[in-house]
Design a protein around this motif. Sequence first.
Motif, mmCIF file in Angstrom:
data_model
loop_
_atom_site.group_PDB
_atom_site.id
_atom_site.type_symbol
_atom_site.label_atom_id
_atom_site.label_comp_id
_atom_site.label_asym_id
_atom_site.label_seq_id
_atom_site.Cartn_x
_atom_site.Cartn_y
_atom_site.Cartn_z
ATOM 1 N N ALA A 1 0.826 -1.207 0.000
ATOM 2 C CA ALA A 1 0.000 0.000 0.000
ATOM 3 C C ALA A 1 0.858 1.255 0.000
ATOM 4 N N SER A 2 1.913 1.253 0.783
ATOM 5 C CA SER A 2 2.802 2.405 0.840
ATOM 6 C C SER A 2 3.500 2.637 -0.498
ATOM 7 N N ALA A 3 4.013 1.542 -1.092
ATOM 8 C CA ALA A 3 4.743 1.658 -2.355
ATOM 9 C C ALA A 3 3.829 2.046 -3.504
ATOM 10 N N LEU A 4 2.705 1.352 -3.641
ATOM 11 C CA LEU A 4 1.792 1.613 -4.758
ATOM 12 C C LEU A 4 1.087 2.953 -4.607
ATOM 13 N N VAL B 1 -3.272 3.450 5.975
ATOM 14 C CA VAL B 1 -2.013 3.690 5.262
ATOM 15 C C VAL B 1 -2.283 4.428 3.953
ATOM 16 N N MET B 2 -3.286 3.970 3.199
ATOM 17 C CA MET B 2 -3.588 4.600 1.925
ATOM 18 C C MET B 2 -4.046 6.042 2.106
ATOM 19 N N SER B 3 -4.874 6.296 3.098
ATOM 20 C CA SER B 3 -5.326 7.659 3.360
ATOM 21 C C SER B 3 -4.156 8.554 3.747
ATOM 22 N N GLY B 4 -3.235 8.011 4.558
ATOM 23 C CA GLY B 4 -2.075 8.797 4.962
ATOM 24 C C GLY B 4 -1.138 9.099 3.811
#
Length: 426
Positions: free
Chosen positions: A113-116, A380-383
């Motif tokens: 999630a962080s990378a993409l 994570v995605m929202s952040g």
Amino acid sequence: MTLAVILIFFALALMGTPLAFALGLASLGGFLVGDIELTVLPQRMMHSVNKFPLMAIPLFMLAGELMVLGGIMQRLIDFANAIVGRLHGGLAHVSIVAGMMLAAVSGAAVASASALGSTLVPAMRKNYDDGYSAAVVASASNLGAIIPPSNAMIVYALMAGSSVSVGGLFMAGVVPGIMLTLAFMALASWLSYRKGFKLTGDVFDLRNALRETWRALPVLMMPIVVVGGIVGGVFTATEGAGIAVAYAVIIGFFVTKKLKVSDLFPALFKAAVGAAMVGALIAFAAGVTFLFTIDMVPAAIADFLVQVTSSPMIFLLLVMGILIVVGMFIESNAAYIMLVPLFAPVALTFGVDPLFFGFLFVFNLVIGMMTPPVGVVLFVMSGVTRVPMTELIRAVWPFVAVQYAVLVLCLIFPSIVTWLPRTLGY
């Protein structure tokens, strides 16, 4: 001695996650109420994390970080764009295919999630609305815990003991993982068409597709080498994770030539932090698990469920219902650690295939990583993307529904899960 144990325990708990701290408090309270010698608690904590298979988790995380820092993500994106970029929802398809391939490297939904999210969402926002862009990438990231290698499956196999193997669980995730990828792509096409999003990407060109496939080939070979070696018995999951790190270093330094020596420390640090969070949860939950064991909680649950039903299918439905609720409120690693020792032995008493049960258990909690209020992938995605959580939640529900649909298909047709591992001898 008792005071020293308590002080050390709380110092460690404060260094962990809030959930780990809560588990630590529960463990300590249970030991005090049960009048159990407190020196047993740090012993159980140390024993729970002193496991060779757990070494695979930080190593797979490190491999994923090195792949991102080494510019390998861009090659995966270029490859996916050359193959599926021109379809309706082309950028969404690129995200999903890239997520599938990154899943075969990192083994973790949060890392994916962080990378993409940082790589793909900015480009998607130019063509799609914010909520849809973030929801697609969050769903693609969730493939990281289903497609092998999967850190979640490693934790499950560790907690379940000898009833299942890591390699068997890895292979159980292959067919459902492919099904889920195709289902995400079908949903993305339909939503893109319905919302009237314009086509993106270049018209398919065989020469360009072959060129990008050749450029991505070293990356595409990595999961074949690592997972194939684990399944073939050439090396263990932990050794395979070490090979994945070495492979990522070689690709980054000598193929893409974008990985620098200065990148190694940040990658090591991020992998260490991620692994420490998992280790803290395992250690602090070990006390709770120990209390469950000595109080015969698994046996009590088994007796209760046997009185409720004698049907394996009803048992599975009850467990799946419980896990849906648990996945909404408890972080998945903590849920594995607390619940696998309770339910895995009961599943055996009902005659449920342990490999089949293990995959369903993992898949259900993986979906929970995308369901509010404690959907860690959503946070994570929202952040990463700065998309408001409310907007992301509204957009992500169709993708959550698709995951549950695939889960139901696996539940109704067990061969979807068991065919490949049984064919390979698991």
